[in-house]
Write an enzyme that holds these catalytic residues in place. Structure first.
Site, PDB file in Angstrom:
ATOM      1  N   GLU A 284      -1.025  -1.077  -5.044  1.00  0.00           N
ATOM      2  CA  GLU A 284      -2.200  -0.301  -5.417  1.00  0.00           C
ATOM      3  C   GLU A 284      -1.859   0.663  -6.544  1.00  0.00           C
ATOM      4  O   GLU A 284      -0.841   1.340  -6.507  1.00  0.00           O
ATOM      5  CB  GLU A 284      -2.728   0.478  -4.214  1.00  0.00           C
ATOM      6  CG  GLU A 284      -4.027   1.195  -4.508  1.00  0.00           C
ATOM      7  CD  GLU A 284      -4.609   1.856  -3.276  1.00  0.00           C
ATOM      8  OE1 GLU A 284      -5.419   1.204  -2.611  1.00  0.00           O
ATOM      9  OE2 GLU A 284      -4.238   2.997  -2.993  1.00  0.00           O
TER      10      GLU A 284
ATOM     11  N   ASP B 212      -2.666   0.637   6.971  1.00  0.00           N
ATOM     12  CA  ASP B 212      -1.896   0.485   5.737  1.00  0.00           C
ATOM     13  C   ASP B 212      -1.420  -0.958   5.559  1.00  0.00           C
ATOM     14  O   ASP B 212      -1.336  -1.452   4.431  1.00  0.00           O
ATOM     15  CB  ASP B 212      -0.700   1.443   5.740  1.00  0.00           C
ATOM     16  CG  ASP B 212      -1.121   2.859   6.066  1.00  0.00           C
ATOM     17  OD1 ASP B 212      -1.317   3.654   5.143  1.00  0.00           O
ATOM     18  OD2 ASP B 212      -1.293   3.152   7.273  1.00  0.00           O
TER      19      ASP B 212
ATOM     20  N   ASP C 293       0.884  -1.157   0.000  1.00  0.00           N
ATOM     21  CA  ASP C 293       0.000   0.000   0.000  1.00  0.00           C
ATOM     22  C   ASP C 293       0.925   1.211   0.000  1.00  0.00           C
ATOM     23  O   ASP C 293       1.529   1.538   1.020  1.00  0.00           O
ATOM     24  CB  ASP C 293      -0.903   0.006   1.231  1.00  0.00           C
ATOM     25  CG  ASP C 293      -1.846   1.194   1.252  1.00  0.00           C
ATOM     26  OD1 ASP C 293      -2.246   1.665   0.167  1.00  0.00           O
ATOM     27  OD2 ASP C 293      -2.193   1.659   2.356  1.00  0.00           O
TER      28      ASP C 293
END
Length: 162
Positions: A71, A144, A11
């Site tokens: 991501e 996260d 992330d």
């Protein structure tokens, strides 16, 4: 697990980079490690990038993932933040590229669809399903890290193994 692949989920960020390492055999996910790479707000930005790079290098060396899922960035209203996150994301992708490790990108919508089964799921739903899929007692912290694990799960569900 005989036919297991090790997935590193990321992330991206520059203050906090969430990471999650999972083993996946095509049926079952086993959490190996998860956490976050943290950088101090008062640190000059190039030093933050160096720190992220060094910590990600350590994660690659220690856990030896066969693939990385990250991501995909999308434009937000704050362009400076988006550019800074993109730079931090770049040093992370570089670590994989140096090793010849394939990198797959997933949008938040894809992650939600894969983990929860609904592309408009709320954050707490994704975190709870991540906890359940991995058989964890509590939702991983920080958020996260939970997001990184969800990204790794998404990759496992999306990739063909065999």
């Amino acid at each position: 697990m005989a036919n297991t692949i090790r997935i590193l989920g990321i992330d991206p960020g520059y203050a906090i980079v969430g990471f999650g390492v999972l083993d996946y055999d095509g049926v079952r996910f086993v959490p190996v490690e998860y956490g976050a790479v943290l950088t101090d707000a008062g640190t000059p930005f190039p030093e933050r990038l160096r720190a992220i790079h060094e910590d990600i290098e350590y994660i690659f060396e220690k856990f030896r993932p066969r693939c990385m899922a990250i991501e995909r960035l999308y434009f937000t209203t704050n362009q400076k933040t988006a550019i800074d996150v993109a730079q931090a994301r770049g040093v992370t992708v570089l670590s994989a590229a140096k090793r010849g490790i394939p990198v797959s990108e997933y949008t938040p919508l894809q992650v939600k669809q894969s983990v929860v089964g609904y592309g408009k799921a709320e954050k707490h739903q994704v975190m709870e399903m991540t906890r359940q899929i991995l058989g964890l007692v509590q939702i991983p912290k920080p958020d996260d890290a939970a997001d990184a694990l969800a990204i790794a799960i998404c990759h496992g569900h999306t990739t063909r193994f065999g």
